[in-house]
Scaffold this motif. Sequence first.
Motif, short mmCIF file in Angstrom:
data_model
loop_
_atom_site.label_atom_id
_atom_site.label_comp_id
_atom_site.label_asym_id
_atom_site.label_seq_id
_atom_site.Cartn_x
_atom_site.Cartn_y
_atom_site.Cartn_z
N ALA A 279 7.68 20.46 -2.13
CA ALA A 279 7.63 20.49 -0.67
C ALA A 279 6.20 20.27 -0.19
O ALA A 279 5.97 19.50 0.75
N HIS A 280 5.26 20.88 -0.87
CA HIS A 280 3.86 20.71 -0.45
C HIS A 280 3.36 19.30 -0.68
O HIS A 280 2.62 18.75 0.14
N ALA A 281 3.77 18.70 -1.79
CA ALA A 281 3.34 17.31 -2.05
C ALA A 281 3.91 16.40 -0.97
O ALA A 281 3.22 15.51 -0.45
N ASP A 282 5.17 16.65 -0.59
CA ASP A 282 5.82 15.87 0.47
C ASP A 282 5.08 16.03 1.79
O ASP A 282 4.82 15.06 2.50
N GLU A 283 4.82 17.27 2.08
CA GLU A 283 4.13 17.61 3.32
C GLU A 283 2.81 16.83 3.41
O GLU A 283 2.47 16.23 4.42
N ALA A 284 2.07 16.87 2.30
CA ALA A 284 0.78 16.18 2.27
C ALA A 284 0.96 14.67 2.41
O ALA A 284 0.19 13.99 3.09
N MET A 285 2.02 14.15 1.78
CA MET A 285 2.29 12.72 1.86
C MET A 285 2.58 12.31 3.31
O MET A 285 2.07 11.30 3.80
N TYR A 286 3.40 13.12 4.00
CA TYR A 286 3.70 12.80 5.41
C TYR A 286 2.44 12.85 6.25
O TYR A 286 2.24 12.04 7.15
N SER A 287 1.58 13.79 5.90
CA SER A 287 0.34 13.89 6.64
C SER A 287 -0.50 12.62 6.43
O SER A 287 -1.07 12.08 7.37
N ALA A 288 -0.50 12.13 5.17
CA ALA A 288 -1.24 10.89 4.89
C ALA A 288 -0.62 9.73 5.67
O ALA A 288 -1.32 8.88 6.21
N LYS A 289 0.70 9.71 5.76
CA LYS A 289 1.41 8.65 6.50
C LYS A 289 1.03 8.70 7.97
O LYS A 289 0.78 7.67 8.60
N ARG A 290 1.02 9.92 8.49
CA ARG A 290 0.71 10.08 9.92
C ARG A 290 -0.69 9.55 10.24
O ARG A 290 -0.95 9.10 11.35
N ARG A 291 -1.54 9.59 9.22
CA ARG A 291 -2.90 9.10 9.45
C ARG A 291 -3.00 7.60 9.21
O ARG A 291 -4.07 7.06 9.04
N GLY A 292 -1.85 6.94 9.16
CA GLY A 292 -1.86 5.48 9.09
C GLY A 292 -1.56 4.90 7.72
O GLY A 292 -1.59 3.69 7.54
N SER B 190 0.86 -1.19 0.00
CA SER B 190 0.00 0.00 0.00
C SER B 190 0.89 1.23 0.00
O SER B 190 2.08 1.14 0.26
N THR B 191 0.25 2.34 -0.28
CA THR B 191 1.09 3.53 -0.42
C THR B 191 0.40 4.77 0.15
O THR B 191 -0.83 4.84 0.21
N SER B 192 1.21 5.74 0.56
CA SER B 192 0.68 7.04 1.00
C SER B 192 1.00 8.05 -0.09
O SER B 192 2.12 8.10 -0.59
N ILE B 193 -0.01 8.83 -0.43
CA ILE B 193 0.17 9.77 -1.53
C ILE B 193 -0.18 11.19 -1.07
O ILE B 193 -1.20 11.40 -0.42
N GLY B 194 0.74 12.13 -1.38
CA GLY B 194 0.47 13.54 -1.10
C GLY B 194 0.33 14.28 -2.42
O GLY B 194 1.04 13.98 -3.38
N ILE B 195 -0.61 15.23 -2.46
CA ILE B 195 -0.88 15.91 -3.74
C ILE B 195 -0.73 17.42 -3.57
O ILE B 195 -1.22 17.99 -2.59
N SER B 196 -0.03 18.05 -4.51
CA SER B 196 -0.12 19.51 -4.56
C SER B 196 -0.46 19.92 -5.98
O SER B 196 -0.05 19.27 -6.94
N LEU B 197 -1.21 20.99 -6.08
CA LEU B 197 -1.75 21.41 -7.38
C LEU B 197 -1.16 22.74 -7.81
O LEU B 197 -0.94 23.62 -6.98
N HIS B 198 -0.95 22.81 -9.10
CA HIS B 198 -0.57 24.11 -9.66
C HIS B 198 -1.75 24.61 -10.48
O HIS B 198 -2.32 23.84 -11.25
N PRO B 199 -2.17 25.84 -10.36
CA PRO B 199 -1.55 26.90 -9.54
C PRO B 199 -2.16 27.03 -8.15
O PRO B 199 -1.72 27.90 -7.39
N GLY B 200 -3.12 26.16 -7.80
CA GLY B 200 -3.83 26.34 -6.53
C GLY B 200 -2.93 26.38 -5.31
O GLY B 200 -3.04 27.27 -4.47
N ASP B 201 -2.00 25.41 -5.18
CA ASP B 201 -1.23 25.29 -3.94
C ASP B 201 0.12 26.00 -4.00
O ASP B 201 0.63 26.44 -2.97
N ALA B 202 0.68 26.06 -5.16
CA ALA B 202 2.03 26.64 -5.24
C ALA B 202 2.36 26.91 -6.69
O ALA B 202 1.76 26.32 -7.59
N ASP B 203 3.31 27.80 -6.94
CA ASP B 203 3.68 27.98 -8.34
C ASP B 203 5.18 27.98 -8.59
O ASP B 203 5.64 28.52 -9.59
#
Length: 723
Positions: free
Chosen positions: A410-423, A390-403
């Motif tokens: 960094a934002h995609a990573d951040e989101a991925m860690y957050s997904a990991k933290r949730r199990g 199984s896998t944890s996936i973090g998503i960041s969008l352009h231009p919504g989250d960063a440009d």
Amino acid sequence: MRAWNRFVMHTTFDSWLVGLSVTIAVFVAYTAFRLAARVVDEGRPLRRFWTFGGACVLGIGIWSMHFIGMLAMAMPIQLHYDVPLTLLSLLVAILTSWGAIRIAATGRLSLRRLMFGALVMGGGIGAMHYLGMAAIDITPAIRYRPALLAASILFSILTSGLALHLTFQPRRDPTAHPLARLAGAVLMGLGISGTHYLGIAAAHFAPGAVSRGGLVLNSFWCAATIALAAGSVLACTLISDLYTAELAARTRAHASRLRQINAQLRHQALHDALTGLPNHTAFLGRLEAALKDARAGLGPFAVLALDLDRFKLINDSLGHSAGDELLREVARRLRVAVRAGDTVARMSGDEFLVLVRHVRSPAEAGRVAESISAALSKPLRLQTLEVLVSTSIGISLHPGDADTQETLLAHADEAMYSAKRRGGRSWQCFAADMNGFTQERLCLESDLHRALERGQFELHYQPRVEVTSGRVSSVEALLRWRHPERGYLPPLTFIPIAEETGLILPIGAWVLEEACRQARLWQNDGLLMRVAVNLSALQFRESGLLQTIAAALDAHQLAPKLLELEITESAVMTDAQSSVAILERLSRMGVLVSVDDFGTGYSNMSYLRRFPIDRLKIDASFVREMNDDPQTGLIVHAIISLAHNLHMKVIAEGVETPLQLARLAALGCDQYQGYLFGRPASAAVIEPKLRAHAALSTVDSAATSTRLRRPAWGGPLLASNDD
Ligand code: C2E
Ligand code: MG
Ligand code: MG
């Protein structure tokens, strides 16, 4: 035939032969100088050959000119020549030419060298002429008018000096007129013949003098001498042309080999060896392109950061080869799960990135994440076991989250860690309240502004070891930041920030200054260590670089040879054209230059030839994989032989095991650096080790504080380039 009265003994000159003698001198000088110019362009092994060839042509030419000149002179008596003395004069002419070419063509033609060369050449031509005259068996002996005799020698030295200058100086100055070499040869020819005729004018043949014994110069000897001169010119031209053809063939072969290595390196540089997916570098390139497209209105996109759950557990319990197998299968499934225009890349270990084009909303991105998760969650057979991934996936969008690239990742990573933290086993879009990384970075940046004035930087030093002897003659200076709260920070955590903010310039200047100070301290204590300093790309391109280096050397009275600059391959290869100019200026200063992390960029290898570089540092990633991956082993081998072909040395970085060292030794690598010999440490900690293994100490060397060697021709001592 035109005749004129000049001497006490009635003498006439055949103007045809006089003209012929001058022409031969000019031709011969031109051929010899062209040949000798090869000495300059050629690598070491053939230098001797060309020097010798040039010396023979020039020597034979000077000598032939002299005898045709003698034949041009008709006197009431026939002149007889002593054969051994005549042959000796030929030897003098060849030796003279050899000496002059060596002096003029095998080093930088400083004023001192030029004067020395002129003395050898001019003096030698004079010596040859008067020896040739002494070979005439005549009683009473020839007497000379001192003023004309002195004038002939002086003329010879002056014209030789000017000719050597015209011929051998232009190579240092590409703007010099191409006709300079031709003019030099003409001048040399006129100098040789002028010396001869001035010498004849100085000679006083008593009327009624008798010449007997020895050899008589008749038309046979005349023809033979001309044939000898012409023959030697022809032979040399022929050899030179044959060689040029051979050289062209060699260059073609070399170029095709370079292209091959280039393609290999490019592939290796852009792909992950295990899965064949694009790697981090390639991904950044695609991301940049997507950003450009998006800014041009060609559609938004999303970056997905993936990390497998519990991969370490699988890897540790089933073994590395099972882990590799699993990664390959994951890569295959990922490729299938995305659309053709999307990019899947492997970062490191079990981290992957996906670039999905034309994604407009978090929900759309979520659907892609779902389908990836579904593809990966199908059972997978490893050896005899069935494994669930199984896998944890973090998503960041352009231009919504960063440009920008960095924030998107960094934002995609951040989101991925957050997904990991949730199990794990889930995906998550970036949300502003996860923004830890940016804050931390901001903090670091403001601390970095003060770090220099607060004296929080330190240099650590890592020895570079001679592979064959185990001796150490240089160290690499590596920057450390003693952060008041976080302790020692490695450069990779703050150098990118320093580069972005421009702080790298004052920090880099401090590093140079500190490294020179330390090298001087060691030298004062009898330890001769070259220090290698890393330059960032920004420093390398900065206009004040040379002044900064000169100031650091000057402040500590350090010989330039004791400083080396490490510039990364990507920094040198970006705008290679202007790099050549910067590198040439550095090399003229006398500091050494090496290319760091070689093999990781997209080098246009043909440029390497044009860079005045002393060594290549093979990146640690090659050393790490060399013994496991045959392809990497081949590349390391190719890099080493390429460097050696270009007269560069090779240092391997990151050598950690005896096995790696043994392989490098077998491949002919010159030096290595790595934990196997020693980790980077402060000057005080490393010093005893350096002392125990030092290749040289100041006690061994002359007062100039650099290792010295005496050139083969016996000139002044030169600082040695090698370690
Ligand atoms: P680099 O110049 O390629 O330096 C080699 C790096 O490899 C150093 O990391 C060194 O500690 C590490 N290393 C040495 N031997 C081994 C080994 O056997 N195994 C492993 N795994 N690593 C080894 P460090 O000190 O963290 O420096 C990282 C990079 O930061 C350097 O790479 C260099 O590019 C940059 N850097 C360091 N000091 C400076 C500096 O003063 N100025 C600039 N502009 N960059 C610097
Ligand atoms: Mg380095
Ligand atoms: Mg390196």
